[in-house]
Design a protein around this motif. Sequence first.
Motif, PDB file in Angstrom:
ATOM      1  N   LYS A  24       8.613  33.077   3.207  1.00 35.10           N
ATOM      2  CA  LYS A  24       9.608  32.417   4.060  1.00 35.10           C
ATOM      3  C   LYS A  24      11.010  32.529   3.456  1.00 35.10           C
ATOM      4  CE  LYS A  24       9.854  28.512   7.134  1.00 35.10           C
ATOM      5  NZ  LYS A  24       9.198  28.891   8.345  1.00 35.10           N
ATOM      6  N   PHE A  25      11.099  32.379   2.148  1.00 36.66           N
ATOM      7  CA  PHE A  25      12.405  32.459   1.477  1.00 36.66           C
ATOM      8  C   PHE A  25      12.412  33.664   0.547  1.00 36.66           C
ATOM      9  CE2 PHE A  25      11.281  27.778   1.402  1.00 36.66           C
ATOM     10  CZ  PHE A  25      11.779  27.545   2.676  1.00 36.66           C
ATOM     11  N   GLU A  26      13.589  34.240   0.380  1.00 34.02           N
ATOM     12  CA  GLU A  26      13.756  35.352  -0.553  1.00 34.02           C
ATOM     13  C   GLU A  26      14.922  35.045  -1.471  1.00 34.02           C
ATOM     14  OE1 GLU A  26      12.193  38.051  -1.230  1.00 34.02           O
ATOM     15  OE2 GLU A  26      10.997  38.601   0.526  1.00 34.02           O
ATOM     16  N   ARG A  27      14.953  35.729  -2.608  1.00 33.71           N
ATOM     17  CA  ARG A  27      16.128  35.632  -3.457  1.00 33.71           C
ATOM     18  C   ARG A  27      17.319  36.191  -2.683  1.00 33.71           C
ATOM     19  NH1 ARG A  27      16.517  39.185  -6.885  1.00 33.71           N
ATOM     20  NH2 ARG A  27      14.837  40.418  -6.037  1.00 33.71           N
ATOM     21  N   TYR A  28      18.466  35.560  -2.816  1.00 40.17           N
ATOM     22  CA  TYR A  28      19.651  35.996  -2.070  1.00 40.17           C
ATOM     23  C   TYR A  28      20.054  37.421  -2.445  1.00 40.17           C
ATOM     24  CZ  TYR A  28      24.504  36.316  -0.608  1.00 40.17           C
ATOM     25  OH  TYR A  28      25.680  36.746  -0.063  1.00 40.17           O
ATOM     26  N   GLU A  29      19.824  37.790  -3.724  1.00 37.48           N
ATOM     27  CA  GLU A  29      20.250  39.129  -4.191  1.00 37.48           C
ATOM     28  C   GLU A  29      19.654  40.244  -3.350  1.00 37.48           C
ATOM     29  OE1 GLU A  29      19.823  36.322  -6.350  1.00 37.48           O
ATOM     30  OE2 GLU A  29      18.839  37.458  -7.939  1.00 37.48           O
ATOM     31  N   LEU A  30      18.446  40.024  -2.851  1.00 41.37           N
ATOM     32  CA  LEU A  30      17.805  41.080  -2.064  1.00 41.37           C
ATOM     33  C   LEU A  30      18.725  41.511  -0.922  1.00 41.37           C
ATOM     34  CD1 LEU A  30      15.284  42.804  -1.396  1.00 41.37           C
ATOM     35  CD2 LEU A  30      14.456  40.882  -0.042  1.00 41.37           C
ATOM     36  N   TYR A  31      19.415  40.529  -0.333  1.00 43.39           N
ATOM     37  CA  TYR A  31      20.295  40.838   0.801  1.00 43.39           C
ATOM     38  C   TYR A  31      21.687  41.244   0.372  1.00 43.39           C
ATOM     39  CZ  TYR A  31      16.300  38.585   2.803  1.00 43.39           C
ATOM     40  OH  TYR A  31      15.011  38.268   3.107  1.00 43.39           O
ATOM     41  N   SER A  32      22.185  40.590  -0.702  1.00 41.27           N
ATOM     42  CA  SER A  32      23.541  40.951  -1.130  1.00 41.27           C
ATOM     43  C   SER A  32      23.566  42.382  -1.669  1.00 41.27           C
ATOM     44  CB  SER A  32      24.069  39.961  -2.168  1.00 41.27           C
ATOM     45  OG  SER A  32      23.203  39.883  -3.262  1.00 41.27           O
ATOM     46  N   GLU A  33      22.457  42.803  -2.297  1.00 41.63           N
ATOM     47  CA  GLU A  33      22.408  44.165  -2.850  1.00 41.63           C
ATOM     48  C   GLU A  33      22.209  45.215  -1.769  1.00 41.63           C
ATOM     49  OE1 GLU A  33      19.265  43.830  -5.639  1.00 41.63           O
ATOM     50  OE2 GLU A  33      20.476  42.648  -7.045  1.00 41.63           O
ATOM     51  N   ASN A  34      21.687  44.810  -0.633  1.00 40.02           N
ATOM     52  CA  ASN A  34      21.392  45.780   0.430  1.00 40.02           C
ATOM     53  C   ASN A  34      22.085  45.393   1.733  1.00 40.02           C
ATOM     54  OD1 ASN A  34      19.252  47.514  -0.937  1.00 40.02           O
ATOM     55  ND2 ASN A  34      18.489  45.444  -1.267  1.00 40.02           N
ATOM     56  N   ARG A  35      23.289  44.891   1.569  1.00 36.78           N
ATOM     57  CA  ARG A  35      24.009  44.360   2.723  1.00 36.78           C
ATOM     58  C   ARG A  35      24.134  45.376   3.862  1.00 36.78           C
ATOM     59  NH1 ARG A  35      26.698  39.785   3.570  1.00 36.78           N
ATOM     60  NH2 ARG A  35      26.192  38.957   1.543  1.00 36.78           N
ATOM     61  N   ARG A  36      24.355  46.628   3.502  1.00 34.83           N
ATOM     62  CA  ARG A  36      24.578  47.639   4.534  1.00 34.83           C
ATOM     63  C   ARG A  36      23.342  47.851   5.404  1.00 34.83           C
ATOM     64  NH1 ARG A  36      28.400  51.740   4.151  1.00 34.83           N
ATOM     65  NH2 ARG A  36      27.543  52.345   6.146  1.00 34.83           N
ATOM     66  N   PHE A  37      22.186  47.502   4.864  1.00 33.93           N
ATOM     67  CA  PHE A  37      20.964  47.702   5.639  1.00 33.93           C
ATOM     68  C   PHE A  37      20.830  46.645   6.728  1.00 33.93           C
ATOM     69  CE2 PHE A  37      16.367  47.563   6.416  1.00 33.93           C
ATOM     70  CZ  PHE A  37      16.129  48.899   6.648  1.00 33.93           C
ATOM     71  N   LEU A  38      21.523  45.535   6.533  1.00 36.27           N
ATOM     72  CA  LEU A  38      21.392  44.439   7.481  1.00 36.27           C
ATOM     73  C   LEU A  38      22.337  44.628   8.661  1.00 36.27           C
ATOM     74  CD1 LEU A  38      21.430  41.488   4.951  1.00 36.27           C
ATOM     75  CD2 LEU A  38      19.448  42.577   5.982  1.00 36.27           C
ATOM     76  N   THR A  39      21.913  44.110   9.802  1.00 33.89           N
ATOM     77  CA  THR A  39      22.799  44.195  10.965  1.00 33.89           C
ATOM     78  C   THR A  39      23.746  43.003  10.995  1.00 33.89           C
ATOM     79  OG1 THR A  39      21.114  43.073  12.239  1.00 33.89           O
ATOM     80  CG2 THR A  39      21.193  45.469  12.406  1.00 33.89           C
ATOM     81  N   THR A  40      23.558  42.077  10.064  1.00 35.31           N
ATOM     82  CA  THR A  40      24.394  40.889  10.059  1.00 35.31           C
ATOM     83  C   THR A  40      25.060  40.724   8.702  1.00 35.31           C
ATOM     84  OG1 THR A  40      24.330  38.485  10.163  1.00 35.31           O
ATOM     85  CG2 THR A  40      22.301  39.552   9.505  1.00 35.31           C
ATOM     86  N   GLU A  41      26.247  40.163   8.692  1.00 38.22           N
ATOM     87  CA  GLU A  41      26.954  39.906   7.442  1.00 38.22           C
ATOM     88  C   GLU A  41      26.523  38.566   6.854  1.00 38.22           C
ATOM     89  OE1 GLU A  41      29.915  41.273   5.684  1.00 38.22           O
ATOM     90  OE2 GLU A  41      28.918  43.058   6.444  1.00 38.22           O
ATOM     91  N   LYS A  42      26.172  37.649   7.733  1.00 32.83           N
ATOM     92  CA  LYS A  42      25.957  36.278   7.286  1.00 32.83           C
ATOM     93  C   LYS A  42      24.487  36.005   6.995  1.00 32.83           C
ATOM     94  CE  LYS A  42      29.995  34.444   9.584  1.00 32.83           C
ATOM     95  NZ  LYS A  42      30.304  35.230  10.767  1.00 32.83           N
ATOM     96  N   VAL A  43      24.246  35.374   5.859  1.00 37.56           N
ATOM     97  CA  VAL A  43      22.891  35.038   5.450  1.00 37.56           C
ATOM     98  C   VAL A  43      22.837  33.532   5.198  1.00 37.56           C
ATOM     99  CG1 VAL A  43      21.114  35.455   3.709  1.00 37.56           C
ATOM    100  CG2 VAL A  43      22.629  37.319   4.393  1.00 37.56           C
TER     101      VAL A  43
END
Lengths: 354, 205
Positions: free
Chosen positions: A25-44
């Motif tokens: 359900k929860f992930e470390r925030y770094e997973l998204y900050s390190e791969n921001r370009r892969f996400l379609t959203t900026e906001k987490v």
Amino acid sequence: MASRIEQRLQALYAGCGYQPFRVKKFERYELYSENRRFLTTEKVLTFTNTDGRLMAMKPDVTLSIVQDTQPEGLRKVFYRENVYREQRPGEGFREIPQTGLECIGALDAVAVAEVVSLAAKSLKAISGEAVLSVSHIGVISGVLEAAALDEAAQKAVFAAVGAKNVPAIKALCREETAAVLAALADLYGPLAETLSRAEALALPEKSCAALGALRALSTQLAAYGELPVYLDFSVVNDVEYYHDLVFRGYVSGAPNCVISGGRYDRLLQRMGKRGGAIGFAVYLDRLEAVGRPRAEFDADALICYASDADAPLAVQTAEQLRAAGETVRVEAQPPQGLRFRRILRAEKGAVTEC
Amino acid sequence: MLNVALPKGRLGERAYDLMARAGYECPELLAGGRKLTFENERAGVRYFWVKPSDVPIYVERGAADVGIAGKDILLEYAPEVYELMDLGIGKCRMCVAGFQDWRDEGDRDLRVATKFPHIAKAHYAEKGRDITIIKLNGSIEIAPLLGLSDVIVDIVETGKTLLENGLAPLETVADISARFIANTASYAFHYDEIRSMCERLGEIL
């Protein structure tokens, strides 16, 4: 409606031997900050865990699956998860249901075609009228590299191709490059025959190789019978991660794409894993309006009881009707604002229709 | 049948004129009255007038299959739509404007008054200049005159209003004109109708 579609989709994926995958359900925030370009959203959506680490409510499922997958052989998984995103600026975070699948590891052409076929079949399971638009990023990037455009210009051209914006393409590139890109952006039609029109254009080597990959896909897909797969070079997901096959699915009744996916080998490499990866997500929230008839009534029947003494009779009658498959509400007074197919009244030992 | 969103006002009337010349006429559209939608079944179009800045919303959400919207509105709202044609009408420029002799001293946040905060932000982000956006809803030109802002980002047609107030366009942010836009799913399901509309419009432009 949505849950019936979900069931059909999950049966479809399980039917091809894909295994259910449950994401944390929860992930470390770094997973998204390190791969921001892969996400379609900026906001987490983030919060601090009890150990002081910054955590995130997952805005995306693919990253979690890739992180938790050891690509030995070929992993084929599907999921049904909620993600947390801001859909439109200023709207605030929302919980968005998503289902989809990922195929990670020793990918071959057969596995790639299977994923594309499953995307097309998913659309058909949602609505009779469906289109899966596919493209290969290499076709456009081949033209841009041959024209020696810098990175910023390439990005702008990709955006223009994505919007089928021919005037913008012409403003950004030299005449001959613009002519080729405009021709590609305008192409649209069933995969096999439209590919022939693309192949007739004079394209650089890299673009031809990408067209070759699409031709191979088209040949593989033939084994699945009739599928609504179309060629459309305006499908451009983030080119940093999606550099190969990309696709987007539409169903009639939904105003935006309901499936988005593609091949994302570069994400794997970035996360230090070998092999290839392809997958797609079905945006279940966008299906809510598709083919859903408006419910005329809130329940089949309402049984009102005149006094406490009449209540047992009302309940017994309700139980009988429920056993026969009807939805029944029991109440002393008719509730405000609800509609019932019929209204019954239990009074003085008898039930009568009002 | 294609649903066509037209922007209320002069631009919309000119856009309808193009549509009519391209064979999609619907005379009752200009008749006035209380009717909200106008149909020409034979030509396969249903028109409706909406506020210019709402056109991309109707198209992006599929209430309209196609529509005509100014590039300024498209740049500001960045809707997920196809931008199929430049209709070449309603031409103007999105400009940074201010006092003719104004100079950015660069020692503090630049105060920018505008109706288009997204465009202004993107323009200055590209230059790496910190700004403070002052979002206004009209009469933007008055902001520098009263010291509310250093510059404005706004549409300039002739530049006359600016000039009369001692202001001038300082920089062009983007060229603006009316665009023919389409919903992405409609494009997939009404491909032939939308393409033929583009072609017929292309012939008269």
